[in-house]
Design a protein around this motif. Structure first.
Motif, mmCIF file in Angstrom:
data_model
loop_
_atom_site.group_PDB
_atom_site.id
_atom_site.type_symbol
_atom_site.label_atom_id
_atom_site.label_comp_id
_atom_site.label_asym_id
_atom_site.label_seq_id
_atom_site.Cartn_x
_atom_site.Cartn_y
_atom_site.Cartn_z
ATOM 1 N N PRO A 109 32.412 9.628 41.287
ATOM 2 C CA PRO A 109 33.004 10.002 39.894
ATOM 3 C C PRO A 109 34.473 10.371 40.350
ATOM 4 N N ALA A 110 35.361 10.432 39.802
ATOM 5 C CA ALA A 110 36.849 11.079 39.928
ATOM 6 C C ALA A 110 36.174 13.264 39.928
ATOM 7 N N LEU A 111 36.882 14.079 40.534
ATOM 8 C CA LEU A 111 36.667 14.829 40.929
ATOM 9 C C LEU A 111 37.869 16.353 39.742
ATOM 10 N N ARG A 112 37.001 16.560 38.971
ATOM 11 C CA ARG A 112 38.020 16.921 37.316
ATOM 12 C C ARG A 112 37.794 18.828 37.507
ATOM 13 N N GLU A 113 38.107 19.361 36.679
ATOM 14 C CA GLU A 113 38.446 20.835 36.532
ATOM 15 C C GLU A 113 37.950 20.997 34.877
ATOM 16 N N ILE A 114 37.671 21.769 34.695
ATOM 17 C CA ILE A 114 37.155 21.930 33.271
ATOM 18 C C ILE A 114 37.876 22.301 32.464
ATOM 19 N N ASN A 115 39.021 22.012 32.549
ATOM 20 C CA ASN A 115 40.202 22.061 31.228
ATOM 21 C C ASN A 115 41.005 20.768 31.427
ATOM 22 N N GLU A 116 40.129 20.106 31.930
ATOM 23 C CA GLU A 116 41.065 18.282 32.415
ATOM 24 C C GLU A 116 40.430 17.702 31.040
ATOM 25 N N PRO A 117 40.452 17.053 30.529
ATOM 26 C CA PRO A 117 39.365 15.985 30.098
ATOM 27 C C PRO A 117 39.415 14.259 30.280
ATOM 28 N N VAL A 118 38.647 13.683 30.723
ATOM 29 C CA VAL A 118 37.890 13.007 30.968
ATOM 30 C C VAL A 118 38.080 11.626 30.309
ATOM 31 N N VAL A 335 37.603 28.015 28.231
ATOM 32 C CA VAL A 335 38.687 27.764 28.911
ATOM 33 C C VAL A 335 38.850 26.056 28.526
ATOM 34 N N ALA A 336 38.569 25.468 28.601
ATOM 35 C CA ALA A 336 38.827 24.188 28.077
ATOM 36 C C ALA A 336 40.118 23.890 26.923
ATOM 37 N N SER A 337 39.283 24.927 26.294
ATOM 38 C CA SER A 337 40.173 24.763 25.287
ATOM 39 C C SER A 337 41.647 25.273 25.193
ATOM 40 N N GLY A 338 41.954 26.076 25.841
ATOM 41 C CA GLY A 338 43.248 26.711 26.341
ATOM 42 C C GLY A 338 43.377 28.537 25.488
ATOM 43 N N ARG A 339 41.663 28.565 25.196
ATOM 44 C CA ARG A 339 42.094 29.674 24.732
ATOM 45 C C ARG A 339 41.735 31.553 25.591
ATOM 46 N N MET A 340 41.623 30.704 26.771
ATOM 47 C CA MET A 340 41.303 31.519 28.168
ATOM 48 C C MET A 340 41.579 30.808 29.483
ATOM 49 N N LYS A 345 37.848 35.183 33.118
ATOM 50 C CA LYS A 345 38.472 35.748 31.827
ATOM 51 C C LYS A 345 38.018 35.569 30.823
ATOM 52 N N ALA A 346 36.991 34.366 30.705
ATOM 53 C CA ALA A 346 35.896 34.283 29.510
ATOM 54 C C ALA A 346 35.390 34.852 29.703
ATOM 55 N N THR A 347 33.801 35.405 30.872
ATOM 56 C CA THR A 347 33.370 35.808 30.977
ATOM 57 C C THR A 347 33.080 37.341 30.771
ATOM 58 N N GLU A 348 34.372 38.018 30.928
ATOM 59 C CA GLU A 348 35.088 39.537 30.698
ATOM 60 C C GLU A 348 35.203 39.257 28.756
ATOM 61 N N LEU A 349 35.600 38.146 28.537
ATOM 62 C CA LEU A 349 36.180 38.452 26.762
ATOM 63 C C LEU A 349 34.450 38.627 26.423
ATOM 64 N N LEU A 350 33.416 37.872 27.323
ATOM 65 C CA LEU A 350 31.848 37.548 26.315
ATOM 66 C C LEU A 350 31.360 38.743 26.769
ATOM 67 N N ARG A 351 31.609 39.595 27.309
ATOM 68 C CA ARG A 351 30.654 40.763 28.364
ATOM 69 C C ARG A 351 31.194 41.267 27.621
ATOM 70 N N GLN A 352 32.669 41.633 26.676
ATOM 71 C CA GLN A 352 33.083 42.912 25.867
ATOM 72 C C GLN A 352 32.322 42.406 23.858
ATOM 73 N N ALA A 353 32.269 41.249 24.538
ATOM 74 C CA ALA A 353 31.527 41.250 22.735
ATOM 75 C C ALA A 353 30.040 40.688 22.028
ATOM 76 N N LEU A 354 28.812 41.154 23.916
ATOM 77 C CA LEU A 354 27.948 40.561 23.867
ATOM 78 C C LEU A 354 27.245 42.372 24.326
ATOM 79 N N PRO A 355 26.037 42.332 23.921
ATOM 80 C CA PRO A 355 25.357 43.377 24.030
ATOM 81 C C PRO A 355 24.688 43.841 25.190
ATOM 82 N N SER A 356 25.113 44.587 26.361
ATOM 83 C CA SER A 356 25.352 45.055 28.011
ATOM 84 C C SER A 356 23.870 44.507 27.905
ATOM 85 N N GLY A 357 22.894 45.351 27.907
ATOM 86 C CA GLY A 357 21.791 44.636 28.437
ATOM 87 C C GLY A 357 21.477 45.304 29.739
#
Length: 362
Positions: A109-118, A335-340, A345-357
């Motif tokens: 299979p072709a190797l694609r990054e997560i923001n590259e649609p198949v 990331v795939a949707s272009g928001r981050m 950066k996406a995990t940093e955003l979620l770390r702020q939004a979710l309970p830390s534990g």
């Protein structure tokens, strides 16, 4: 497990025959991910069996195949889903090795990054982009929002110890592609829920033979094990092949310590020792500053967490959610949707939004 069948030469198994054709450089290039159950092992087994692999055949994992059929395109995948066949130094398929092993005509299979649609999937009159499949373990690690100085301990039916890395540094561990061009160093298949379930089955056997249905044993097991903190019973949970051995045992058995509490306390102590030994294999200099727990057993068994933290002597946190993989897919979707612009950066955003534990060590 077909690669473990006896080889016609009489010199061990098909897996032994595969290993005999590999060099130290091959092990390094494949991130030490050479084992039964990978596409590389299937193709080798087919060739050794004399099966004809027609030119143009594509070696695709099930997610690659399903997405390709839905989109009407050729299979594509993310490097994190190419474990055991990708050269981690080039982040491309290990074509020279495929030719040496006799299946160089196979396409991959072709190797694609997560923001590259198949391709696109038509659903209810809408065209939706389909993005490349990713590895389940890297996705779960992304879901626990692991940073570069944290050590991931996933404890469920199976178990893994993992560290993110910017480079594919070779060592006595597995290395697989992660996201944002990074890598994941890991030691997997450590004894955890599967081994504990074997003990529970043993304890249930007489009751089940007599038609007695037992309830959930874990509340009693946890309470009894917590009460046996001074037990000298020693366990080795390698009831199946693991990175730390393949023969289990219990030692120092005496009449007074042959109890459920002693048995499981010893099992939990052995698991804590395994995690610490594995972590030192990943980083002898202890580059991590915090332990991150994920997986059902880690969430449920406070005694087990306490024994592990006592061994590591450092702070820890629980994963922000019990649905690590779904949380990882959320990060990838951002990331795939272009928001981050990156998974980091996406995990940093979620770390702020979710309970830390976060918790201090006891």
């Amino acid at each position: 497990r077909r690669l473990l069948e006896p080889h016609p030469s009489g010199q061990g198994s098909y897996f032994d025959a595969l290993l005999s054709g590999l060099t130290k450089e091959d092990w390094r290039d494949l991130g030490r991910e050479i084992r039964p159950g990978t596409p590389l092992s299937y193709l080798f087994w087919l060739r050794q069996k004399g099966q004809v692999i027609p030119p143009g055949t594509v070696a695709a994992t099930l997610p690659d195949f399903v997405l390709a059929r839905l989109c009407g395109t050729a299979p594509a995948t993310h490097p994190s889903n190419a474990v055991g066949a990708i050269n981690i130094l080039t982040r491309d398929w290990h074509f020279p090795l495929f030719h040496r092993l006799g299946f160089g005509q196979v396409r991959w299979p072709a190797l694609r990054e997560i923001n590259e649609p198949v391709g696109e999937v038509r659903v209810a009159g809408r065209q939706l982009p389909g993005y490349p499949p990713v590895g389940d373990h890297p996705c779960a690690v992304a879901g626990v929002l692991l940073d570069l100085e944290e050590l991931s301990l996933n404890i469920s039916t199976g178990s893994q110890v993992s560290l993110r890395s910017m480079r594919p540094d070779p060592g006595d561990y597995q290395t697989i592609p992660f996201f944002d061009g990074q890598f994941l160093h890991r030691i997997s298949n450590l004894p955890a829920g599967r081994a504990l379930d074997a003990l529970v089955r043993l304890l249930r056997e007489l009751a089940e033979v007599q038609g007695v249905e037992l309830g959930d044993p874990w509340p009693y097991i946890a309470k009894a094990a917590a009460a046996r903190s001074g037990s000298d019973l020693r366990a080795n949970l390698a009831f199946f092949p693991t990175p730390l051995g393949e023969f289990g045992s219990f030692t120092n058995l005496r009449e007074e310590n042959l109890t459920v509490g002693d048995l499981f306390h010893a099992a939990f102590v052995h698991m804590a020792e395994n995690y610490y030994a594995s972590a030192l294999r990943l980083s002898p200099h202890r580059v991590w500053r915090r332990v991150v727990f994920s997986g059902g057993l880690a969430q449920k068994l406070e005694l087990l967490r306490g024994l592990i933290v006592g061994k590591f002597q450092m702070d820890y946190r629980l994963g922000s959610t019990t649905e690590d993989t779904l949380n990882g897919l959320l990060a990838l979707a951002l990331v795939a949707s272009g928001r981050m612009r990156s998974v980091q950066k996406a995990t940093e955003l979620l770390r702020q939004a979710l309970p830390s534990g976060y918790s201090e060590r006891p």
